[in-house]
Write an enzyme that holds these catalytic residues in place. Structure first.
Site: not given
Ligand SMILES: *Cc1c(COP(=O)(O)O)cnc(C)c1O
Length: 331
Positions: A36, A129
């Site tokens: 992303k 979350r």
């Molecule tokens: C963005 C995201 C990640 C990645 O997290 P990082 O801290 O960048 O490794 C993992 N899982 C979900 C659901 C996310 O939205």
């Protein structure tokens, strides 16, 4: 090409991805590379795939659409909107879910398109979350069992994203117990147990990951740092994305040498910018001006000169998304 500009060092990103994938694999854990932060740019995504990573994940279905041609399992990691159910089943191979209504919508769409959609059920472990609560599990499993076009292939959980719950051995153990509980109810083993993100990396080799066999890694790959304590990941590069901005005004203001750069809050999170010239201080920003203090720098700067920054994750996200910032990939 013009400024502002982000220079993307593909070699360094590939190196980071390779190191992290290898480290996780050594502990029996697969990596889902999260794209992303660079909007799943197909060239950068291909770099992650080339490093040996097993899955690609993104929070936006539009991003996954851009990499449809890349042959690797694609995971929608933000729980889907019902309104996008059709795209989710057509574009992604797997999605993360926590709402039965949405899973039912995915089932209907899959049926319509003659598909089986794979899902990973998210479990809430205190980060507040996404994720189902423990007392919802049995009910939701019973309902999923009746959906012919949904294949429940795994469970997942999230740490450190919203509530700031940092994972540790105890939380992984508790999560593993919940996984076992679910597998018992289903009378089968699940393929993917996705137990965290970049904030779990520091635990590899230190605590037992239990049933966890996958991590979703974004920041550690793109910026070479873990997210539990913000430490560098050993052997990884941090200068993977360099932001360049141009000085448009330079004046002595109240005894300090202030420069204005053509860059603003519309483009970056200015608090997450780290000047490569360590004596430069970021003072603040408005929507399209970034103010820096050059008083302590030994370099003599002029109007038209370029200032280089490393980027924190939220600057990277916003910067890569900004149409005003040019992107240059170097190989
Ligand atoms: C963005 C995201 C990640 C990645 O997290 P990082 O801290 O960048 O490794 C993992 N899982 C979900 C659901 C996310 O939205």
């Amino acid at each position: 090409m013009g400024y502002p500009k982000i220079i993307v060092n593909l070699k360094k990103i590939k190196h980071n991805a390779f190191i992290i994938n290898k480290k996780c694999n050594d502990y029996g854990i697969s990596v889902m590379g999260i794209t992303k932060s660079f909007l799943a740019d197909p060239i950068i995504t291909q770099i992650l795939v080339d490093s040996g990573i097993e899955f690609i994940g993104d929070s936006r279905i539009e991003n996954l659409k851009k990499i449809e041609h890349i042959k690797i399992p694609k995971v929608l990691i933000r729980i889907p909107m019902i309104s996008e159910a059709k795209d989710v089943v057509l574009i992604s191979d797997i999605s993360l879910n926590s709402e039965i209504k949405t899973i039912e919508a995915l089932n209907s769409s899959s049926k319509l398109h003659n598909k089986i959609h794979k899902i990973i059920l998210m479990i809430e472990m205190g980060d507040f979350r996404e994720g189902i609560l423990f007392n919802e599990i049995e009910n939701i499993l019973e309902k999923i069992k009746t959906l012919k076009h949904i294949d429940l292939i795994g469970v997942g959980t999230n740490f450190t994203c919203y509530g700031g719950i940092i994972p540790d051995g105890n939380k992984l153990k508790k999560f593993s117990e919940i996984v076992s509980f679910i597998e018992n109810k289903l009378q089968k083993n699940l393929k993917i147990i996705s137990g965290g993100n970049s904030s779990s990396l520091h635990l590899l080799g230190k605590v037992d990951f239990g049933k966890v066999n996958n991590l979703r890694i974004g920041e550690a790959i793109v910026l070479g740092q873990e997210t539990a304590f913000g430490q560098k990941v050993k052997g990884c590069f941090q200068d993977t994305f360099i932001l360049q901005a141009e000085i448009i005004e330079l004046k002595l203001k109240e005894n300090s040498l202030r420069a204005i750069l053509a860059l603003g809050k519309q483009d970056v999170d200015y608090e997450a910018l780290i000047p490569l010239d360590g004596s430069i201080k970021v003072i603040g920003a408005s929507s399209d001006h970034l103010i820096i203090d050059l008083s302590n720098s030994t370099t003599v700067y002029d109007i038209g000169d370029i200032i280089n920054f490393r980027m924190g994750y939220f600057s990277l996200l916003r910067g890569m998304t900004s149409p005003y910032i040019k992107k240059e990939l170097i190989y």
